[in-house]
Design a protein around this motif. Structure first.
Motif, PDB file in Angstrom:
ATOM      1  N   GLY A   1     -15.353  -2.625  42.063  1.00  0.00           N
ATOM      2  CA  GLY A   1     -15.256  -3.927  42.712  1.00  0.00           C
ATOM      3  C   GLY A   1     -14.145  -4.011  43.727  1.00  0.00           C
ATOM      4  O   GLY A   1     -14.346  -4.494  44.844  1.00  0.00           O
ATOM      5  N   LYS A   2     -12.960  -3.508  43.384  1.00  0.00           N
ATOM      6  CA  LYS A   2     -11.811  -3.656  44.271  1.00  0.00           C
ATOM      7  C   LYS A   2     -11.918  -2.780  45.515  1.00  0.00           C
ATOM      8  O   LYS A   2     -11.524  -3.193  46.613  1.00  0.00           O
ATOM      9  N   SER A   3     -12.460  -1.572  45.362  1.00  0.00           N
ATOM     10  CA  SER A   3     -12.528  -0.631  46.484  1.00  0.00           C
ATOM     11  C   SER A   3     -13.894  -0.584  47.139  1.00  0.00           C
ATOM     12  O   SER A   3     -14.157   0.316  47.954  1.00  0.00           O
ATOM     13  N   ALA A   4     -14.769  -1.524  46.811  1.00  0.00           N
ATOM     14  CA  ALA A   4     -16.089  -1.641  47.457  1.00  0.00           C
ATOM     15  C   ALA A   4     -16.876  -0.343  47.354  1.00  0.00           C
ATOM     16  O   ALA A   4     -17.442   0.146  48.338  1.00  0.00           O
ATOM     17  N   LEU A   5     -16.939   0.223  46.153  1.00  0.00           N
ATOM     18  CA  LEU A   5     -17.744   1.414  45.920  1.00  0.00           C
ATOM     19  C   LEU A   5     -19.163   1.012  45.530  1.00  0.00           C
ATOM     20  O   LEU A   5     -19.438  -0.138  45.218  1.00  0.00           O
ATOM     21  N   PHE A   6     -20.070   1.970  45.542  1.00  0.00           N
ATOM     22  CA  PHE A   6     -21.466   1.738  45.159  1.00  0.00           C
ATOM     23  C   PHE A   6     -21.512   1.242  43.711  1.00  0.00           C
ATOM     24  O   PHE A   6     -20.834   1.786  42.842  1.00  0.00           O
ATOM     25  N   PRO A   7     -22.277   0.201  43.426  1.00  0.00           N
ATOM     26  CA  PRO A   7     -23.205  -0.541  44.285  1.00  0.00           C
ATOM     27  C   PRO A   7     -22.618  -1.848  44.830  1.00  0.00           C
ATOM     28  O   PRO A   7     -23.366  -2.683  45.315  1.00  0.00           O
ATOM     29  N   ALA A   8     -21.304  -2.037  44.754  1.00  0.00           N
ATOM     30  CA  ALA A   8     -20.684  -3.310  45.158  1.00  0.00           C
ATOM     31  C   ALA A   8     -20.025  -3.222  46.527  1.00  0.00           C
ATOM     32  O   ALA A   8     -19.071  -3.943  46.811  1.00  0.00           O
ATOM     33  N   SER A   9     -20.551  -2.362  47.399  1.00  0.00           N
ATOM     34  CA  SER A   9     -19.928  -2.192  48.713  1.00  0.00           C
ATOM     35  C   SER A   9     -20.324  -3.286  49.701  1.00  0.00           C
ATOM     36  O   SER A   9     -19.736  -3.387  50.773  1.00  0.00           O
ATOM     37  N   GLY A  10     -21.300  -4.124  49.356  1.00  0.00           N
ATOM     38  CA  GLY A  10     -21.794  -5.111  50.305  1.00  0.00           C
ATOM     39  C   GLY A  10     -20.819  -6.227  50.620  1.00  0.00           C
ATOM     40  O   GLY A  10     -20.931  -6.865  51.668  1.00  0.00           O
ATOM     41  N   TRP A  11     -19.837  -6.480  49.742  1.00  0.00           N
ATOM     42  CA  TRP A  11     -18.911  -7.587  50.006  1.00  0.00           C
ATOM     43  C   TRP A  11     -17.903  -7.238  51.091  1.00  0.00           C
ATOM     44  O   TRP A  11     -17.321  -8.141  51.704  1.00  0.00           O
ATOM     45  N   LEU A  12     -17.689  -5.936  51.343  1.00  0.00           N
ATOM     46  CA  LEU A  12     -16.636  -5.547  52.283  1.00  0.00           C
ATOM     47  C   LEU A  12     -16.917  -6.004  53.714  1.00  0.00           C
ATOM     48  O   LEU A  12     -16.042  -6.617  54.347  1.00  0.00           O
ATOM     49  N   PRO A  13     -18.106  -5.760  54.292  1.00  0.00           N
ATOM     50  CA  PRO A  13     -18.345  -6.286  55.644  1.00  0.00           C
ATOM     51  C   PRO A  13     -18.366  -7.809  55.698  1.00  0.00           C
ATOM     52  O   PRO A  13     -18.001  -8.394  56.724  1.00  0.00           O
ATOM     53  N   ARG A  14     -18.756  -8.458  54.608  1.00  0.00           N
ATOM     54  CA  ARG A  14     -18.721  -9.920  54.587  1.00  0.00           C
ATOM     55  C   ARG A  14     -17.286 -10.432  54.633  1.00  0.00           C
ATOM     56  O   ARG A  14     -17.026 -11.520  55.150  1.00  0.00           O
ATOM     57  N   ALA A  15     -16.354  -9.651  54.074  1.00  0.00           N
ATOM     58  CA  ALA A  15     -14.953 -10.063  54.065  1.00  0.00           C
ATOM     59  C   ALA A  15     -14.329 -10.026  55.450  1.00  0.00           C
ATOM     60  O   ALA A  15     -13.240 -10.579  55.653  1.00  0.00           O
ATOM     61  N   MET A  16     -14.982  -9.402  56.403  1.00  0.00           N
ATOM     62  CA  MET A  16     -14.461  -9.343  57.763  1.00  0.00           C
ATOM     63  C   MET A  16     -14.543 -10.688  58.470  1.00  0.00           C
ATOM     64  O   MET A  16     -14.129 -10.818  59.624  1.00  0.00           O
ATOM     65  N   GLU A  17     -15.093 -11.703  57.796  1.00  0.00           N
ATOM     66  CA  GLU A  17     -15.136 -13.046  58.365  1.00  0.00           C
ATOM     67  C   GLU A  17     -13.746 -13.676  58.430  1.00  0.00           C
ATOM     68  O   GLU A  17     -13.543 -14.678  59.113  1.00  0.00           O
ATOM     69  N   GLY A  18     -12.783 -13.105  57.717  1.00  0.00           N
ATOM     70  CA  GLY A  18     -11.422 -13.629  57.736  1.00  0.00           C
ATOM     71  C   GLY A  18     -10.702 -13.247  59.021  1.00  0.00           C
ATOM     72  O   GLY A  18     -11.241 -12.558  59.891  1.00  0.00           O
ATOM     73  N   PRO A  19      -9.450 -13.683  59.188  1.00  0.00           N
ATOM     74  CA  PRO A  19      -8.678 -13.330  60.382  1.00  0.00           C
ATOM     75  C   PRO A  19      -8.521 -11.821  60.505  1.00  0.00           C
ATOM     76  O   PRO A  19      -8.458 -11.096  59.506  1.00  0.00           O
ATOM     77  N   THR A  20      -8.460 -11.339  61.744  1.00  0.00           N
ATOM     78  CA  THR A  20      -8.332  -9.909  61.987  1.00  0.00           C
ATOM     79  C   THR A  20      -7.113  -9.295  61.301  1.00  0.00           C
ATOM     80  O   THR A  20      -7.213  -8.203  60.725  1.00  0.00           O
ATOM     81  N   PRO A  21      -5.922  -9.936  61.320  1.00  0.00           N
ATOM     82  CA  PRO A  21      -4.779  -9.324  60.620  1.00  0.00           C
ATOM     83  C   PRO A  21      -5.019  -9.132  59.129  1.00  0.00           C
ATOM     84  O   PRO A  21      -4.634  -8.105  58.563  1.00  0.00           O
ATOM     85  N   SER A  22      -5.651 -10.104  58.477  1.00  0.00           N
ATOM     86  CA  SER A  22      -5.914  -9.946  57.046  1.00  0.00           C
ATOM     87  C   SER A  22      -6.968  -8.874  56.803  1.00  0.00           C
ATOM     88  O   SER A  22      -6.904  -8.150  55.800  1.00  0.00           O
ATOM     89  N   SER A  23      -7.949  -8.744  57.700  1.00  0.00           N
ATOM     90  CA  SER A  23      -8.937  -7.676  57.561  1.00  0.00           C
ATOM     91  C   SER A  23      -8.263  -6.319  57.637  1.00  0.00           C
ATOM     92  O   SER A  23      -8.581  -5.403  56.875  1.00  0.00           O
ATOM     93  N   ALA A  24      -7.323  -6.169  58.587  1.00  0.00           N
ATOM     94  CA  ALA A  24      -6.615  -4.899  58.729  1.00  0.00           C
ATOM     95  C   ALA A  24      -5.754  -4.614  57.506  1.00  0.00           C
ATOM     96  O   ALA A  24      -5.714  -3.483  56.999  1.00  0.00           O
ATOM     97  N   LEU A  25      -5.072  -5.634  56.999  1.00  0.00           N
ATOM     98  CA  LEU A  25      -4.144  -5.441  55.891  1.00  0.00           C
ATOM     99  C   LEU A  25      -4.876  -5.205  54.574  1.00  0.00           C
ATOM    100  O   LEU A  25      -4.531  -4.294  53.814  1.00  0.00           O
ATOM    101  N   PHE A  26      -5.903  -6.012  54.306  1.00  0.00           N
ATOM    102  CA  PHE A  26      -6.589  -5.944  53.023  1.00  0.00           C
ATOM    103  C   PHE A  26      -7.633  -4.836  53.001  1.00  0.00           C
ATOM    104  O   PHE A  26      -7.599  -3.956  52.148  1.00  0.00           O
ATOM    105  N   TYR A  27      -8.570  -4.896  53.932  1.00  0.00           N
ATOM    106  CA  TYR A  27      -9.777  -4.081  53.823  1.00  0.00           C
ATOM    107  C   TYR A  27      -9.740  -2.835  54.692  1.00  0.00           C
ATOM    108  O   TYR A  27     -10.708  -2.095  54.731  1.00  0.00           O
TER     109      TYR A  27
END
Length: 484
Positions: A249-275
């Motif tokens: 879940g935390k590292s977006a591995l199979f089969p839960a990798s789908g949430w990672l691109p959805r998380a890019m909806e946040g601000p660009t700095p948080s995307s860079a820092l978190f994901y």
């Protein structure tokens, strides 16, 4: 003390306070900003930046100081104790930090990347209505991540793990007036809630097996990466599989990798820092920290290897058909994290400490690379145009391997990759929808119970409507799963 902790740092030394400052400085600044906001104080941007930068800066300086002490003492590990949270039926929740070759690499990476992103965010979020909220969450994340990598027990690690997850979810939904961030945040939140149970269960099982959840009791001999455990495979297999569930879940591995691109909806700095840099690597850190448990159970090590391979396959193919740069980077990150999981699996199967060290170097290098790429993502089109202008005579390279396949096979493969192997839709139906349905059912029962006790019947607007798990799915998810 046993062989794992060759040097004990007492609470009276100055090193104790420097080590504590690493997670505590940003946490105290986050609490200060939150308290001022709750008291109705209208903070100017420069005041917010001053307080947040102070917390992140002190944490970074303390990280360097702790690293210098660690190198100067030439110790394999340093433990810093600073009390406990309390005692329940003979079990003490101890508070101590562990500084070794694994944690010090992540401490420095966290401190440097967070400082860079903090500096970048000052202008990026200038005059944004959520300026204060962003920096509060940034400080919470910094404190949680530093606590996660420095924790000497799974109890303390779980606290840092949850702080990272909470700040992550709230930054995904940062732009609350848009539907996309809210849906993406809900997916990330449900994924975290379901998979984080694994780490909690692992701590309970480890306590039952050893009487404690500390690394000292679990890994009784040797320092990382040569630590070993005295537990047998029967005890470590369920613990390792529970840890792997949280890592998925935390590292977006199979089969839960789908949430990672959805998380890019946040601000660009948080995307860079978190994901791109830190949060997505927290799962790999947990695998490395728990390597002795996986080394004692071939089932757990093989599961890490298989999950990593499936992640690389699905994320690579899905990333090739993305039309926006942030989604492409998200799947590229997921595929690289999958490669790290493969190497961790090989390291635990073979008992190779050298491979584990390679993963640490790989993880740090990848964190800095993705940070740069995601911070530069808004300018990616301009970069591509400049590269094309600088290389006008570049000829097309050889045909990709996919052209060897038949047209029908390539079309089917493209369709699967475009729909991300329908993983999102299946998780929607079998994970997200049941969780939402349970929440709605609990809310309905609570309102009926309150109405019964109070004697006031529910109005038509308040009366709950019947619903099923399938009804909680988005329309497009129902159609795609049905079509699949």
């Amino acid at each position: 003390m046993n062989g794992l902790f060759e040097t004990q740092v007492e609470s009276a030394t100055w090193v104790h306070w420097v080590a504590i400052a690493i997670p505590m400085a940003p946490l105290l600044c986050a609490l200060l900003l939150g308290a001022l906001w709750m008291l109705g104080r209208e903070l100017e941007e420069r005041e917010v930046v001053l307080i947040a930068s102070l917390g992140v800066g002190v944490s970074l300086v303390a990280s360097f100081a702790t690293t210098l002490v660690f190198i100067a003492r030439d110790a394999l590990a340093l433990e810093v104790e600073f009390g406990n949270l309390g005692e329940i039926e003979g079990y003490t929740f101890g508070l101590s930090l562990l500084v070794d070759r694994l944690s010090i690499a992540m401490v420095l990476t966290t401190g440097i990347v967070t400082a860079l992103v903090t500096r970048f965010s000052i202008r990026y979020l200038h005059r944004d209505p959520g300026f204060l909220r962003f920096f509060v969450l940034l400080c919470v994340f910094d404190a949680g991540m530093q606590l996660l990598v420095l924790a000497s027990s799974y109890d303390l690690l779980f606290i840092g793990w949850e702080m990272v997850g909470l700040s992550s979810f709230m930054l995904v939904t940062f732009f609350q007036l848009r539907d996309g961030p809210v849906r993406g945040g809900l997916r990330a939140f449900v994924t975290y809630r379901v998979t984080d149970v694994g780490l909690l269960v692992a701590g309970v099982l480890l306590h039952q097996a050893t009487g404690s959840s500390s690394l000292e009791d679990a890994f009784g001999s040797g320092a990382w990466p040569h630590a070993s455990t005295h537990l047998d495979a029967a005890a470590t297999t369920p613990i390792a599989l529970a840890i792997l569930l949280s890592v998925i879940g935390k590292s977006a591995l199979f089969p839960a990798s789908g949430w990672l691109p959805r998380a890019m909806e946040g601000p660009t700095p948080s995307s860079a820092l978190f994901y791109g840099a830190l949060s997505v690597h927290a799962g790999i850190y947990l695998l490395l920290r728990s390597a002795p448990l996986f080394e004692s159970t071939p089932i757990g090590a093989s599961a890490v290897l298989v999950i990593g391979a499936l992640t690389v396959l699905t994320s690579t193919l899905a990333g090739r058909v993305q039309s926006d740069v942030k989604s492409a980077l998200a799947y590229a990150t997921s595929s690289q994290v999958g490669l790290m999981a493969i190497v961790v699996g090989l390291a635990t199967l073979t008992g190779s400490g050298a491979l584990a060290m390679v993963v640490v170097a790989y993880m740090v290098a990848h964190a800095f690379l993705r940070t740069l790429q995601l911070l530069r993502a808004p300018s990616a089109l301009r970069d591509a145009q400049e590269m094309a202008a600088a290389l006008p005579d570049v000829r097309p390279g050889p045909r990709p391997v996919s052209y060897v396949l038949s047209d029908r096979t390539r079309a089917a493969l493209y369709r699967l990759a475009h729909h991300r192997f329908f993983l999102d839709e299946m998780l929607d139906r079998f994970v997200v929808a049941p969780v939402i349905w349970l929440a709605k059912t609990a809310d309905s029962l609570e309102r009926r119970w309150v109405a019964t006790l109070s004697g006031f019947p529910l109005s038509e607007q308040e009366r709950p409507t019947p619903h099923t798990p399938e009804a909680s799915l988005p329309r497009e998810s129902r159609e795609k799963v049905g079509h699949a």
